[in-house]
Design a protein around this motif. Structure first.
Motif, PDB file in Angstrom:
ATOM      1  N   ASP A   5       6.157  -5.571  -5.507  1.00  0.00           N
ATOM      2  CA  ASP A   5       6.614  -5.415  -4.128  1.00  0.00           C
ATOM      3  C   ASP A   5       8.006  -5.999  -4.013  1.00  0.00           C
ATOM      4  OD1 ASP A   5       4.288  -4.230  -3.231  1.00  0.00           O
ATOM      5  OD2 ASP A   5       3.329  -6.129  -2.759  1.00  0.00           O
ATOM      6  N   VAL A   6       8.895  -5.273  -3.342  1.00  0.00           N
ATOM      7  CA  VAL A   6      10.277  -5.706  -3.157  1.00  0.00           C
ATOM      8  C   VAL A   6      10.616  -5.589  -1.682  1.00  0.00           C
ATOM      9  CG1 VAL A   6      12.695  -5.201  -3.740  1.00  0.00           C
ATOM     10  CG2 VAL A   6      10.916  -4.905  -5.463  1.00  0.00           C
ATOM     11  N   VAL A   7      11.317  -6.591  -1.150  1.00  0.00           N
ATOM     12  CA  VAL A   7      11.776  -6.544   0.237  1.00  0.00           C
ATOM     13  C   VAL A   7      13.188  -5.987   0.233  1.00  0.00           C
ATOM     14  CG1 VAL A   7      12.293  -7.896   2.297  1.00  0.00           C
ATOM     15  CG2 VAL A   7      10.328  -8.495   0.879  1.00  0.00           C
ATOM     16  N   LEU A   8      13.401  -4.923   1.015  1.00  0.00           N
ATOM     17  CA  LEU A   8      14.724  -4.307   1.089  1.00  0.00           C
ATOM     18  C   LEU A   8      15.689  -5.233   1.817  1.00  0.00           C
ATOM     19  CD1 LEU A   8      13.796  -0.620   1.994  1.00  0.00           C
ATOM     20  CD2 LEU A   8      14.533  -1.502  -0.202  1.00  0.00           C
ATOM     21  N   PRO A   9      16.853  -5.480   1.235  1.00  0.00           N
ATOM     22  CA  PRO A   9      17.815  -6.373   1.889  1.00  0.00           C
ATOM     23  C   PRO A   9      18.301  -5.794   3.220  1.00  0.00           C
ATOM     24  CG  PRO A   9      18.702  -5.477  -0.185  1.00  0.00           C
ATOM     25  CD  PRO A   9      17.330  -4.950  -0.019  1.00  0.00           C
ATOM     26  N   GLY A  10      18.381  -6.644   4.215  1.00  0.00           N
ATOM     27  CA  GLY A  10      18.882  -6.227   5.516  1.00  0.00           C
ATOM     28  C   GLY A  10      17.833  -5.688   6.462  1.00  0.00           C
ATOM     29  N   SER A  11      16.786  -5.052   5.920  1.00  0.00           N
ATOM     30  CA  SER A  11      15.792  -4.446   6.813  1.00  0.00           C
ATOM     31  C   SER A  11      14.509  -5.257   6.898  1.00  0.00           C
ATOM     32  CB  SER A  11      15.454  -3.026   6.344  1.00  0.00           C
ATOM     33  OG  SER A  11      14.744  -3.064   5.133  1.00  0.00           O
ATOM     34  N   GLY A  12      14.180  -5.978   5.835  1.00  0.00           N
ATOM     35  CA  GLY A  12      12.943  -6.749   5.817  1.00  0.00           C
ATOM     36  C   GLY A  12      11.724  -5.911   5.484  1.00  0.00           C
ATOM     37  N   HIS A  13      11.900  -4.592   5.235  1.00  0.00           N
ATOM     38  CA  HIS A  13      10.777  -3.725   4.879  1.00  0.00           C
ATOM     39  C   HIS A  13      10.370  -3.971   3.431  1.00  0.00           C
ATOM     40  CE1 HIS A  13      10.911  -1.672   8.629  1.00  0.00           C
ATOM     41  NE2 HIS A  13      12.079  -1.080   8.401  1.00  0.00           N
ATOM     42  N   LYS A  14       9.067  -3.997   3.189  1.00  0.00           N
ATOM     43  CA  LYS A  14       8.541  -4.207   1.852  1.00  0.00           C
ATOM     44  C   LYS A  14       8.191  -2.854   1.248  1.00  0.00           C
ATOM     45  CE  LYS A  14       4.546  -6.360   1.050  1.00  0.00           C
ATOM     46  NZ  LYS A  14       3.544  -7.412   0.886  1.00  0.00           N
ATOM     47  N   VAL A  15       8.623  -2.619   0.003  1.00  0.00           N
ATOM     48  CA  VAL A  15       8.328  -1.381  -0.691  1.00  0.00           C
ATOM     49  C   VAL A  15       7.759  -1.712  -2.067  1.00  0.00           C
ATOM     50  CG1 VAL A  15      10.118  -0.031   0.488  1.00  0.00           C
ATOM     51  CG2 VAL A  15      10.669  -1.181  -1.647  1.00  0.00           C
ATOM     52  N   SER A  46      -0.621   6.214   3.384  1.00  0.00           N
ATOM     53  CA  SER A  46      -1.245   6.988   2.299  1.00  0.00           C
ATOM     54  C   SER A  46      -0.398   6.952   1.035  1.00  0.00           C
ATOM     55  CB  SER A  46      -1.454   8.436   2.739  1.00  0.00           C
ATOM     56  OG  SER A  46      -2.377   8.495   3.793  1.00  0.00           O
ATOM     57  N   VAL A  47       0.916   7.108   1.178  1.00  0.00           N
ATOM     58  CA  VAL A  47       1.802   7.050   0.013  1.00  0.00           C
ATOM     59  C   VAL A  47       1.771   5.649  -0.588  1.00  0.00           C
ATOM     60  CG1 VAL A  47       4.221   7.145  -0.742  1.00  0.00           C
ATOM     61  CG2 VAL A  47       3.304   8.941   0.724  1.00  0.00           C
ATOM     62  N   HIS A  48       1.794   4.636   0.256  1.00  0.00           N
ATOM     63  CA  HIS A  48       1.745   3.252  -0.228  1.00  0.00           C
ATOM     64  C   HIS A  48       0.432   2.988  -0.964  1.00  0.00           C
ATOM     65  CE1 HIS A  48       1.230  -1.159  -0.050  1.00  0.00           C
ATOM     66  NE2 HIS A  48       2.523  -1.149  -0.296  1.00  0.00           N
ATOM     67  N   ASP A  49      -0.677   3.486  -0.415  1.00  0.00           N
ATOM     68  CA  ASP A  49      -1.977   3.325  -1.089  1.00  0.00           C
ATOM     69  C   ASP A  49      -1.956   3.983  -2.466  1.00  0.00           C
ATOM     70  OD1 ASP A  49      -2.919   1.979   1.101  1.00  0.00           O
ATOM     71  OD2 ASP A  49      -4.160   3.630   1.864  1.00  0.00           O
ATOM     72  N   ALA A  50      -1.371   5.179  -2.549  1.00  0.00           N
ATOM     73  CA  ALA A  50      -1.289   5.886  -3.831  1.00  0.00           C
ATOM     74  C   ALA A  50      -0.435   5.102  -4.826  1.00  0.00           C
ATOM     75  CB  ALA A  50      -0.715   7.286  -3.624  1.00  0.00           C
ATOM     76  N   GLN A  51       0.666   4.529  -4.347  1.00  0.00           N
ATOM     77  CA  GLN A  51       1.510   3.714  -5.219  1.00  0.00           C
ATOM     78  C   GLN A  51       0.762   2.473  -5.710  1.00  0.00           C
ATOM     79  OE1 GLN A  51       4.792   3.192  -2.497  1.00  0.00           O
ATOM     80  NE2 GLN A  51       6.090   4.567  -3.710  1.00  0.00           N
ATOM     81  N   CYS A  52      -0.019   1.893  -4.844  1.00  0.00           N
ATOM     82  CA  CYS A  52      -0.784   0.698  -5.231  1.00  0.00           C
ATOM     83  C   CYS A  52      -1.852   1.031  -6.272  1.00  0.00           C
ATOM     84  CB  CYS A  52      -1.410   0.042  -3.998  1.00  0.00           C
ATOM     85  SG  CYS A  52      -0.179  -0.772  -2.963  1.00  0.00           S
ATOM     86  N   VAL A  53      -2.429   2.231  -6.180  1.00  0.00           N
ATOM     87  CA  VAL A  53      -3.403   2.656  -7.189  1.00  0.00           C
ATOM     88  C   VAL A  53      -2.705   2.820  -8.534  1.00  0.00           C
ATOM     89  CG1 VAL A  53      -4.888   4.569  -7.918  1.00  0.00           C
ATOM     90  CG2 VAL A  53      -5.033   3.704  -5.586  1.00  0.00           C
ATOM     91  N   VAL A  54      -1.506   3.404  -8.520  1.00  0.00           N
ATOM     92  CA  VAL A  54      -0.736   3.547  -9.760  1.00  0.00           C
ATOM     93  C   VAL A  54      -0.403   2.167 -10.317  1.00  0.00           C
ATOM     94  CG1 VAL A  54       1.459   4.335 -10.743  1.00  0.00           C
ATOM     95  CG2 VAL A  54       0.186   5.815  -9.174  1.00  0.00           C
ATOM     96  N   ARG A  55       0.005   1.243  -9.438  1.00  0.00           N
ATOM     97  CA  ARG A  55       0.321  -0.121  -9.864  1.00  0.00           C
ATOM     98  C   ARG A  55      -0.909  -0.758 -10.521  1.00  0.00           C
ATOM     99  NH1 ARG A  55       2.246  -4.145  -5.373  1.00  0.00           N
ATOM    100  NH2 ARG A  55       0.259  -3.466  -4.542  1.00  0.00           N
ATOM    101  N   SER A  56      -2.093  -0.557  -9.930  1.00  0.00           N
ATOM    102  CA  SER A  56      -3.320  -1.111 -10.499  1.00  0.00           C
ATOM    103  C   SER A  56      -3.585  -0.549 -11.891  1.00  0.00           C
ATOM    104  CB  SER A  56      -4.517  -0.803  -9.594  1.00  0.00           C
ATOM    105  OG  SER A  56      -4.389  -1.451  -8.374  1.00  0.00           O
ATOM    106  N   LEU A  57      -3.302   0.728 -12.057  1.00  0.00           N
ATOM    107  CA  LEU A  57      -3.532   1.372 -13.349  1.00  0.00           C
ATOM    108  C   LEU A  57      -2.521   0.889 -14.387  1.00  0.00           C
ATOM    109  CD1 LEU A  57      -5.401   3.308 -14.732  1.00  0.00           C
ATOM    110  CD2 LEU A  57      -3.942   5.189 -14.011  1.00  0.00           C
ATOM    111  N   LEU A 155      -9.274  -1.972 -11.714  1.00  0.00           N
ATOM    112  CA  LEU A 155      -8.707  -3.094 -10.979  1.00  0.00           C
ATOM    113  C   LEU A 155      -8.896  -2.952  -9.467  1.00  0.00           C
ATOM    114  CD1 LEU A 155      -7.213  -5.765 -11.308  1.00  0.00           C
ATOM    115  CD2 LEU A 155      -5.058  -4.498 -11.141  1.00  0.00           C
ATOM    116  N   VAL A 156      -8.887  -1.728  -8.953  1.00  0.00           N
ATOM    117  CA  VAL A 156      -9.091  -1.520  -7.512  1.00  0.00           C
ATOM    118  C   VAL A 156     -10.484  -2.020  -7.112  1.00  0.00           C
ATOM    119  CG1 VAL A 156      -9.330   0.236  -5.702  1.00  0.00           C
ATOM    120  CG2 VAL A 156      -7.476   0.409  -7.358  1.00  0.00           C
TER     121      VAL A 156
END
Length: 181
Positions: A5-15, A46-57, A155-156
């Protein structure tokens, strides 16, 4: 190491950021559009959930059967263990087995199926040795999830079970309640 997880500089959004891609320059940007903020927020989740599943794998390269198969198999084994033990341990194993069965029950219920019938049939399939048996929500029956290629990262499931177990342990540690009126 490859995902985080990375916080975008200036916006505070986590990606979720993927690094160490084997094909540099072949990355993708996902642009989401929706008719309103609610639809857009749901698509983003939904996209974030899919990314997290990939991260788990990426973190743990093991796949297990989906459709409630893993939870049902674990529940069956815990019930067997409960029969072999006595006392408080036996009750704990049985309660844990009951809690795990809520997952396939909820899956069946959310799919519009008869959950009691489906979970009973699922238990029977696992008792007969079909470890990949799970709920086929499209056909409304029990099928082998491995044959249908319905799989999920290990892992999920283990993370969800660990979190639920830790939550229960914290609740059990509460020794007093303060009622505020």
């Amino acid at each position: 190491e490859h995902v985080g997880d990375v916080v975008l500089p200036g916006s505070g959004h986590k990606v979720v950021k993927f690094v160490g891609v084997s094909n540099p320059g072949h990355t993708s940007t996902v642009l989401l559009r929706g008719s309103n903020d609610l639809v857009l927020a749901e698509a983003n989740r939904s996209v974030h959930d899919a990314q997290c599943v990939v991260r788990s794998l990426v973190k743990q390269r093991y796949l297990i059967a989906g459709g409630g198969a893993a939870e049902t198999e674990a529940s069956l084994r815990l019930r067997e263990l409960a029969l072999e033990t006595t006392g408080l341990d036996s009750h704990c194993f049985k309660a844990y087995a009951d809690a795990l069965e809520v997952i396939p029950y909820t899956l069946a219920e959310n799919a519009g199926l008869k959950p009691i019938d489906i979970v009973t049939e699922l238990r029977k399939a696992h008792a007969e040795g079909m470890v990949g048996a799970g709920i086929d929500v499209k056909k409304g029956r029990i099928s082998d999830m491995y044959d249908m290629n319905v799989i999920q990262p290990l892992l999920v499931t283990t993370s969800a079970i660990k979190l639920a177990t830790e939550t229960v342990c914290m609740i059990l540690k509460v020794d007093d309640l303060v009622v505020v009126m």
